[in-house]
Design a protein around this motif. Structure first.
Motif, PDB file in Angstrom:
ATOM      1  N   GLN A  29       0.834  -1.199   0.000  1.00 22.29           N
ATOM      2  CA  GLN A  29       0.000   0.000   0.000  1.00 22.29           C
ATOM      3  C   GLN A  29       0.874   1.256   0.000  1.00 22.29           C
ATOM      4  N   GLU A  30       1.936   1.223   0.796  1.00 22.04           N
ATOM      5  CA  GLU A  30       2.850   2.369   0.853  1.00 22.04           C
ATOM      6  C   GLU A  30       3.568   2.574  -0.487  1.00 22.04           C
ATOM      7  N   MET A  31       3.904   1.458  -1.163  1.00 15.60           N
ATOM      8  CA  MET A  31       4.542   1.565  -2.473  1.00 15.60           C
ATOM      9  C   MET A  31       3.592   2.225  -3.467  1.00 15.60           C
ATOM     10  N   ARG A  32       2.332   1.809  -3.459  1.00 18.47           N
ATOM     11  CA  ARG A  32       1.342   2.407  -4.357  1.00 18.47           C
ATOM     12  C   ARG A  32       1.203   3.907  -4.066  1.00 18.47           C
ATOM     13  N   ASP A  33       1.117   4.258  -2.792  1.00 16.12           N
ATOM     14  CA  ASP A  33       0.982   5.667  -2.412  1.00 16.12           C
ATOM     15  C   ASP A  33       2.224   6.473  -2.796  1.00 16.12           C
ATOM     16  N   ALA A  34       3.394   5.854  -2.675  1.00 11.04           N
ATOM     17  CA  ALA A  34       4.636   6.536  -3.053  1.00 11.04           C
ATOM     18  C   ALA A  34       4.671   6.788  -4.561  1.00 11.04           C
ATOM     19  N   ILE A  35       4.215   5.817  -5.340  1.00 11.92           N
ATOM     20  CA  ILE A  35       4.155   5.994  -6.802  1.00 11.92           C
ATOM     21  C   ILE A  35       3.240   7.164  -7.133  1.00 11.92           C
ATOM     22  N   ARG A  36       2.090   7.222  -6.492  1.00  7.26           N
ATOM     23  CA  ARG A  36       1.156   8.331  -6.739  1.00  7.26           C
ATOM     24  C   ARG A  36       1.779   9.677  -6.366  1.00  7.26           C
ATOM     25  N   ALA A  37       2.508   9.718  -5.262  1.00  6.65           N
ATOM     26  CA  ALA A  37       3.149  10.970  -4.834  1.00  6.65           C
ATOM     27  C   ALA A  37       4.224  11.404  -5.826  1.00  6.65           C
ATOM     28  N   VAL A  38       4.991  10.459  -6.344  1.00  3.49           N
ATOM     29  CA  VAL A  38       6.029  10.791  -7.318  1.00  3.49           C
ATOM     30  C   VAL A  38       5.389  11.289  -8.614  1.00  3.49           C
ATOM     31  N   ILE A  39       4.285  10.670  -9.018  1.00  6.37           N
ATOM     32  CA  ILE A  39       3.579  11.132 -10.219  1.00  6.37           C
ATOM     33  C   ILE A  39       3.129  12.574 -10.028  1.00  6.37           C
ATOM     34  N   ALA A  40       2.518  12.875  -8.895  1.00 12.65           N
ATOM     35  CA  ALA A  40       2.026  14.229  -8.636  1.00 12.65           C
ATOM     36  C   ALA A  40       3.181  15.240  -8.646  1.00 12.65           C
ATOM     37  N   ALA A  41       4.288  14.885  -8.014  1.00 13.67           N
ATOM     38  CA  ALA A  41       5.440  15.796  -7.960  1.00 13.67           C
ATOM     39  C   ALA A  41       6.053  15.993  -9.360  1.00 13.67           C
ATOM     40  N   THR A  42       6.126  14.919 -10.127  1.00 15.18           N
ATOM     41  CA  THR A  42       6.694  15.004 -11.481  1.00 15.18           C
ATOM     42  C   THR A  42       5.801  15.842 -12.381  1.00 15.18           C
ATOM     43  N   GLU A  43       4.494  15.664 -12.282  1.00 16.45           N
ATOM     44  CA  GLU A  43       3.577  16.478 -13.088  1.00 16.45           C
ATOM     45  C   GLU A  43       3.677  17.946 -12.702  1.00 16.45           C
ATOM     46  N   ALA A  44       3.847  18.226 -11.403  1.00 15.44           N
ATOM     47  CA  ALA A  44       3.986  19.625 -10.965  1.00 15.44           C
ATOM     48  C   ALA A  44       5.262  20.245 -11.541  1.00 15.44           C
ATOM     49  N   LEU A  45       6.343  19.495 -11.592  1.00 14.49           N
ATOM     50  CA  LEU A  45       7.594  19.994 -12.195  1.00 14.49           C
ATOM     51  C   LEU A  45       7.419  20.236 -13.678  1.00 14.49           C
ATOM     52  N   ASP A  46       6.736  19.314 -14.358  1.00 18.99           N
ATOM     53  CA  ASP A  46       6.566  19.421 -15.800  1.00 18.99           C
ATOM     54  C   ASP A  46       5.659  20.606 -16.164  1.00 18.99           C
ATOM     55  N   ASN A  47       4.732  20.961 -15.279  1.00 16.50           N
ATOM     56  CA  ASN A  47       3.808  22.060 -15.560  1.00 16.50           C
ATOM     57  C   ASN A  47       4.363  23.408 -15.110  1.00 16.50           C
ATOM     58  N   GLY A  48       5.573  23.405 -14.633  1.00 19.56           N
ATOM     59  CA  GLY A  48       6.226  24.668 -14.359  1.00 19.56           C
ATOM     60  C   GLY A  48       6.159  25.125 -12.970  1.00 19.56           C
TER      61      GLY A  48
END
Length: 131
Positions: free
Chosen positions: A112-131
């Motif tokens: 469960q923690e791995m799944r949540d960590a993947i989601r957090a990394v996706i959110a952070a990466t999208e925020a970087l990509d959107n400026g």
């Protein structure tokens, strides 16, 4: 480079002080006599042409200088790998969700923690990509 332009990358316009514009790559200048014009960078001619009017010649020379500047700056850029990273992370997220549904209390806590960590990394990466 068209992908970067579509994603919001633009070259800052040259700021003209009369017939001169300083930039991070050198100094641009223009000259116009009647309808004949030329654009220079660091005193080397980069373009020339003929316009109908003197004012048109100055505008055309500045446009040629800006086009040269844009092309030079954009040629030094490379596409960001972030969209590819997000796609890979989304694939990982889909695999994780196949094995660990959101409301599966029986799933091991580490998964469960791995799944949540993947989601957090996706959110952070999208925020970087959107400026």
């Amino acid at each position: 480079m068209s992908n970067e332009h579509q994603r919001g990358v633009e070259v800052k316009p040259l700021e003209w002080d009369g017939i001169h514009a300083k930039s991070i790559i050198g100094e641009y200048s223009i000259g116009a006599i009647g309808g004949e014009w030329k654009a220079l960078m660091n005193d080397r001619q980069i373009a020339s042409g003929l316009s109908l009017t003197h004012d048109g010649a100055k505008l055309d020379a500045k446009a040629a200088a800006q086009a040269h500047y844009d092309a030079t700056i954009l040629s030094a850029l490379t596409p960001s790998p972030l969209p590819q990273v997000v796609r890979l992370l989304r694939s990982l997220e889909a695999i994780a969700e196949d094995f660990i549904p959101d409301r599966d209390e029986d799933a091991p806590l580490a998964l469960q923690e791995m799944r949540d960590a993947i989601r957090a990394v996706i959110a952070a990466t999208e925020a970087l990509d959107n400026g």
